[in-house]
Design an enzyme around this catalytic site. Structure first.
Site, short mmCIF file in Angstrom:
data_model
loop_
_atom_site.label_atom_id
_atom_site.label_comp_id
_atom_site.label_asym_id
_atom_site.label_seq_id
_atom_site.Cartn_x
_atom_site.Cartn_y
_atom_site.Cartn_z
N HIS A 22 0.83 -1.21 0.00
CA HIS A 22 0.00 0.00 0.00
C HIS A 22 0.87 1.26 0.00
CE1 HIS A 22 -4.12 -1.69 0.89
NE2 HIS A 22 -3.34 -2.75 1.02
N ASP A 115 -5.74 6.10 2.16
CA ASP A 115 -5.97 4.75 1.66
C ASP A 115 -7.45 4.40 1.81
OD1 ASP A 115 -5.97 1.73 1.67
OD2 ASP A 115 -3.82 2.05 1.47
N HIS A 148 -20.43 -3.11 -5.21
CA HIS A 148 -21.73 -3.74 -5.45
C HIS A 148 -22.18 -4.60 -4.27
CE1 HIS A 148 -21.62 -2.25 -9.55
NE2 HIS A 148 -22.86 -2.69 -9.69
N SER A 281 5.00 -9.55 -0.32
CA SER A 281 5.46 -9.19 1.03
C SER A 281 4.52 -9.64 2.14
CB SER A 281 5.64 -7.67 1.12
OG SER A 281 4.42 -7.00 0.87
N GLN A 336 12.48 -6.09 -6.93
CA GLN A 336 11.68 -6.76 -7.95
C GLN A 336 11.71 -6.04 -9.29
OE1 GLN A 336 8.12 -9.12 -6.99
NE2 GLN A 336 6.95 -7.57 -8.08
N ASN A 355 0.27 -4.69 -7.33
CA ASN A 355 1.54 -4.02 -7.61
C ASN A 355 2.42 -4.88 -8.51
OD1 ASN A 355 0.93 -1.76 -6.06
ND2 ASN A 355 1.78 -2.64 -4.21
N SER A 356 2.49 -6.18 -8.21
CA SER A 356 3.30 -7.08 -9.02
C SER A 356 2.76 -7.16 -10.45
CB SER A 356 3.33 -8.47 -8.39
OG SER A 356 4.11 -8.48 -7.21
N GLU A 359 3.69 -3.99 -12.29
CA GLU A 359 5.11 -3.98 -12.65
C GLU A 359 5.38 -4.88 -13.85
OE1 GLU A 359 6.72 -3.08 -8.10
OE2 GLU A 359 7.18 -5.00 -9.05
N ASP A 375 -7.73 -9.66 -3.67
CA ASP A 375 -8.06 -9.29 -5.05
C ASP A 375 -7.36 -10.15 -6.10
OD1 ASP A 375 -5.55 -8.28 -4.36
OD2 ASP A 375 -5.73 -6.51 -5.63
#
Length: 460
Positions: A22, A115, A148, A281, A336, A355-356, A359, A375
């Site tokens: 985050h 956030d 929803h 992580s 990474q 995030n991965s 990237e 997610d």
């Protein structure tokens, strides 16, 4: 990065959930704001600040508030529910105190970028008269699923073979976020994720770490409801548009990377010959899953670089690193981005944390998706069926991706006919990612619009 521009045109306070996945995207957004003349201050917890390694050249200030557990963080709390409740009570008060302190300085706060996990931060911003800006670190598609459910537009529990939601492809129940198809798995986080949308209608801005072409239909649908703007991909600039000089890493690390060993090892490998493996992580795969991945890697006969956090090393088969030393390298952490950008990487076996995924898209790396929770199943659906930059390794009835499946998927992406199509698509998305954040791109225009609003708030 450049030295501090003077004078700052506005001041944004950014408040991510205290976890690496985050912090990174919000921090990168802050760098974009700084490059456009806006002062940015990152807020984290007092406990987490003790283990943060900050880039000394950063133009972003760091401030702290209390989550009520200054000595141990979340591990000090009796449960996740207790941690989140205490964070709301203590965090609201200490965040308000921080903003009041900064408002007495030369650079009062114009906006609180918080956030989505902290909807209570909106109340703090409203009380203090600053712009209320919610920032989502998950894709718009996932946000729309949670929205929803939270509004009762998607009845729970889910029933039927598929789920239909505006702006999204038809999803199998197992392709929705794990907290939706199995709400009992993490009850505290189920509430946390749905509560992101309790007061979203009151937000002045809704920012999402995505870009328009990634999720066109759902972005268009959401833009009709809120002042939603996509501002991603939030990947360091030197891997994309190169407009922020020296921006090669996120600048804050909670783990110490072993970069030199990784790059040195990769340098000795042929182009596109290495499988990079990481579960991120936070994710803690079951012992059985770790071992199946291990034997799948060995069976594939591919070179591999596997990041296994120190706390997870005991889950590997006995003597695995020694037995596969000619083909593989196991490290406890790495940079990474630096690894994914290396020409020796041919594939990324990933848990599909957003995030991965971003990237990999930004650097044009094909993926084998092994989602674990949250997610990640929905992200994997998009990787395979929407962006077509990878394939999902299907689990069995026990939820485990077996070694034979791992081997088959790796061979398909690295050597098979499907792999050629995936690599072509990966190159396409690399180009689109750069275009979005480069000068005049959709995300760049959205950031400019947001900066103009901040400056307007300053003037008024």
């Amino acid at each position: 990065m450049d030295k501090e521009p003077r004078p700052w045109s506005a001041h944004a306070l950014a408040f991510p959930y205290p976890a690496q996945g985050h912090i990174n995207p919000i921090l990168q957004f802050c760098k974009r704001l700084v490059s456009k003349g806006v002062k940015a201050t990152l807020v984290t917890t007092r406990f987490l600040s003790k283990s943060i390694h900050v880039d000394p050249s950063s133009n972003i200030d760091l401030e702290t508030i209390s989550d009520g557990y200054d000595e141990g963080g979340q591990a000090q709390a009796e449960s996740s529910e207790d941690y989140l409740a205490t964070f709301k009570a203590v965090g609201s008060e200490t965040l308000e105190n921080l903003i009041n302190k900064l408002n007495d300085s030369d650079h009062p706060v114009n906006a609180l970028i918080y956030d989505g996990s902290f909807p209570w931060a909106l109340d703090v911003a409203k009380q203090l008269g600053v712009l209320k800006v919610v920032f989502f670190t998950q894709p718009c598609s996932v946000c729309n699923v949670y929205y929803h459910v939270q509004r009762g537009l998607l009845p729970m529990p889910l029933s039927g073979p598929v789920v239909s939601i505006p702006g999204l492809p038809l999803l199998k129940v197992s392709e929705t976020p794990s907290m939706i198809y199995d709400p009992s798995s993490y009850p505290a986080f189920y509430d946390l994720l749905l509560d992101q949308f309790i007061n979203i209608d009151e937000a002045d801005w809704v920012l999402d770490n995505s870009f328009h072409k990634m999720e066109e239909e759902v972005v268009d649908w959401m833009e009709k409801r809120w002042r939603l703007r996509t501002i991603g991909p939030t990947v360091p600039s030197m891997y994309l548009d190169k407009r922020i000089e020296g921006d090669r890493n996120y600048g804050i690390n909670l783990f110490k990377p072993n970069s030199s060993a990784c790059i040195s090892w990769l340098q000795s490998k042929p182009i596109a010959s290495v499988v990079y493996v990481s579960f991120g992580s936070v994710v803690e795969p079951r012992v059985e899953q770790m071992r199946e991945v291990a034997w799948g890697l060995k069976r594939s006969n591919c070179y591999f670089l596997w990041v296994v956090r120190e706390a997870e090393l005991s889950k590997l088969p006995e003597n695995f690193a020694e037995e596969t030393g000619e083909k593989g390298l196991v490290v406890t952490w790495c940079s990474q981005l630096e690894v994914l950008a290396h020409e020796a990487i041919g594939c990324f076996l990933t848990h599909c944390g957003f995030n991965s995924v971003l990237e990999a898209l930004s650097l044009g790396v094909p993926m084998v998706a092994v989602p674990q929770w949250s997610d990640q199943p929905t992200n994997a659906k998009y990787v395979e069926d929407v962006w077509k930059t990878g394939i999902r390794a299907k689990p069995d009835e026990e939820g485990i991706v077996r070694r034979e499946v791992v081997e088959l998927c790796l061979r398909e992406v690295m050597e098979g006919e499907k792999g050629k199509e995936i690599r072509d698509n990966a190159r396409k998305w690399k180009k689109l990612s750069k275009e979005a954040i480069d000068e005049g791109g959709t995300s760049d225009k959205n950031i400019d619009e947001f900066v103009a609003a901040l400056i307007g708030q300053t003037i008024s």
